[in-house]
Scaffold this motif. Sequence first.
Motif: not given
Length: 261
Positions: A183, A146, A251, A185, A164
Amino acid sequence: MNRLDGKVCVVTGAASGIGKRIAEVYAAAGGKVAIADLKLDAAEATAQDIRDAGGDALAVAMDVTDEAQVVDGIAQVVAHYGRVDVLVSNAGIQIVNKVTDFSLADWKKMLAIHLDGAFLTTREALRDMEKRKSGGAIIYMGSVHSHLASKLKAPYVTAKHGLLGLARTVAKEAAEYGVRANVICPGFVRTPLVEKQIPEQAKELGISEEDVVKNVMLKDTVDGEFTTVDDVANVALTLAAFESNALTGQSIVVSHGWFMQ
């Protein structure tokens, strides 16, 4: 410990790998878990394992790229449990190839599963959350990809970057009814999806499988270690149980230090 007592959690791609472990951890924390997967028999087997361990789980057939199946699947969860509190958009696949060798069909397939699937499941879960205005959490399974790129993964990297943007938009739109969007990751997790990539990348790059692991996959970690499904599931539990909009639109990279933000 973070608790999800009674919260209804939908996890896509939950019959195996990271999704399965998240579902198990959610159930152990008191969540009611819907195992949504392309393979209903595998979803039912995972749901039964969770029930055998004392948890509450429901299997739902769901191809996340099929609008009717997503609409019907979320409706099944709401009919069974009364609501949706947490969505983990986890379903995904990997196809590796050079940009110049990628077929449009494979490109579209990758974006459909990772992005269309995230959009459709988000839309249906949010419609329920918006109606009830009692909060909730949307969690997307992103990747270190990402934030970074690797050779041979153009659609995957593109899709994971796209998550994202979706999460940040949902965080702004859904804040008024108490819904957070974030998110996760992960770095490389040794799931069947990653195991399959090792020989594929060795062939494409003309190096040994050992070199793929050491010098491609884990080269930039601080300790040369794979991320584990438990690492990812524990972060997913924290995000699902977090109680305010303080942690939204973010994230969180879980990767043994590969990409530090």
